[in-house]
Design a protein around this motif. Structure first.
Motif, mmCIF file in Angstrom:
data_model
loop_
_atom_site.group_PDB
_atom_site.id
_atom_site.type_symbol
_atom_site.label_atom_id
_atom_site.label_comp_id
_atom_site.label_asym_id
_atom_site.label_seq_id
_atom_site.Cartn_x
_atom_site.Cartn_y
_atom_site.Cartn_z
ATOM 1 N N GLU A 323 0.827 -1.207 0.000
ATOM 2 C CA GLU A 323 0.000 0.000 0.000
ATOM 3 C C GLU A 323 0.859 1.254 0.000
ATOM 4 O O GLU A 323 0.566 2.222 -0.718
ATOM 5 N N ALA A 326 2.566 1.580 -3.413
ATOM 6 C CA ALA A 326 1.551 1.829 -4.449
ATOM 7 C C ALA A 326 1.026 3.259 -4.352
ATOM 8 O O ALA A 326 0.696 3.874 -5.372
ATOM 9 N N SER A 327 0.958 3.812 -3.115
ATOM 10 C CA SER A 327 0.487 5.193 -2.975
ATOM 11 C C SER A 327 1.466 6.180 -3.602
ATOM 12 O O SER A 327 1.085 7.295 -3.963
ATOM 13 N N SER A 331 -1.100 6.058 -6.877
ATOM 14 C CA SER A 331 -1.977 6.274 -5.725
ATOM 15 C C SER A 331 -3.446 6.003 -6.058
ATOM 16 O O SER A 331 -4.207 5.580 -5.188
ATOM 17 N N LYS A 334 -4.032 2.191 -5.540
ATOM 18 C CA LYS A 334 -3.401 1.478 -4.427
ATOM 19 C C LYS A 334 -4.344 0.473 -3.778
ATOM 20 O O LYS A 334 -3.929 -0.629 -3.407
#
Length: 360
Positions: A323, A326-327, A331, A334
């Motif tokens: 997370e 991925a942000s 983003s 995510k």
């Protein structure tokens, strides 16, 4: 991305992963003992955090009235069962329905009465509510308010269906989630809130700032994992494990399976409330914040096959890291990336299940 940004993302991933890990531990505990996939686990997070906010604001939290109402309904139900000729375990009933609710009332009211009495006001003239007191006393009050909700909800919603299928228990859990989310909106409103950090200190390691609250989150998560592992080696833990492996066999061996289920729900509610207290200083908590946190904890619990605490915690840390990075890179996607993690895990688990069927 330079090294400092990467380290910051790793730190965020560890803190978020620790919170998801607490959710995963609670889900594994409840499922292994009762076969209930406890979807409302996240609601304990929101209830815990927002109860703490209301206590700090000098207001009576509505969760106190919820606790008293549930205790009264469960106590009335136990009386009817006794009249109907069913056996009732009164020590546990009095603990969940009388002792802990009374303790919660005392913790909510007495800290506000003491300074007002010392100021010379008559008790009848006191305004209901709390005066500012210790942050840790508010935290203790929150835990006493939220923890009994677990066994009370179990007695109302799941105990009558103890022998039902997993699918039926899941449907009831989803329905209970909807009820609790609605109550959360009614109790706390749509506005979010935060609480002060338990530790305000900040340190720098290699140019990277580390907050004391982040270390508190990691420390509490590791402590709870250690307690669960120690509990698993105790007589209580062995009774929980025996109930999880074979409910009928455990009952024949004299293990009170209903008490085991109530204990697992109480621990799950306690872990949820602790998670709420930990996350409230880090992010704004809304009445429905717990659902998404609970779902990410569920992904981690699936990694642990809803059976292994260490694997579930490792899965939670993986979810937190995924997370966090991925942000940074994507983003907008995510959440998609986090929940997609469950697909290969389920595929791998399905391969194992097919092998078992072939062996049978």
């Amino acid at each position: 991305m330079d090294l400092q940004i990467a380290l910051l993302l790793v730190q965020d991933g560890l803190v978020n992963g620790a919170i998801y890990g607490l959710m995963a531990l609670a889900l594994v505990l409840v499922f292994s003992v009762t076969r209930v996939i406890f979807i409302p686990q996240g609601e304990f997070v929101a209830f815990g955090a927002l109860t703490m906010v209301m206590l700090q604001g000098g207001r009576i939290p509505p969760t106190l009235w919820l606790l008293l109402a549930l205790a009264a309904v469960v106590l009335a139900g136990e009386l009817l069962r006794r009249i109907g000729g069913h056996a009732v375990h009164w020590p546990s009933t009095l603990l969940w329905c009388v002792a802990l609710p009374l303790l919660a009332c005392a913790l909510v009211w007495l800290p506000g009465l003491r300074p007002a009495l010392e100021s010379g006001l008559r008790p009848a003239a006191l305004e209901p509510g709390l005066h500012p007191v210790s942050l840790y006393l508010h935290a203790l009050t929150t835990l006493v308010l939220i923890a009994p909700l677990g066994p009370l909800l179990y007695r109302l919603a799941f105990r009558p269906l103890a022998d039902a299928s997993v699918l039926m228990l899941l449907i009831v859990a989803v329905a209970l989630h909807g009820v609790l989310v609605g109550l959360g909106l009614l109790f706390f409103g749509a506005e979010g809130a935060r609480t002060p950090a338990f530790v305000e200190a900040r340190w720098e390691f290699g140019g990277m700032a580390v907050s004391g609250q982040s270390l508190v989150v990691l420390g509490v998560t590791l402590a709870l994992l250690g307690l669960l592992l120690i509990l698993g080696r105790s007589m209580v833990g062995k009774a929980l494990r025996a109930t999880a492996i074979n409910r009928v066999g455990a009952r024949l061996m004299g293990i009170p399976t209903e008490r085991s289920a109530e204990l697992s729900f109480a621990l799950a509610a306690l872990i949820g409330a602790v998670s709420g207290l930990l996350i409230a200083p880090l992010t704004t908590v809304y009445y429905d914040t717990g659902f998404l946190i609970g779902l990410k904890g569920f992904v981690a619990a699936i990694v642990g096959a809803l059976a292994s605490y260490p694997l579930a915690l490792a899965g939670a840390l993986l979810v937190g890291q995924l997370e966090a990075f991925a942000s940074f890179w994507a983003s907008a996607y995510k959440e998609v990336l986090v929940f997609t993690l469950i697909v290969p895990v389920l595929w791998w688990r399905s391969l194992g299940s097919r092998l078992v069927e072939d062996e049978e």
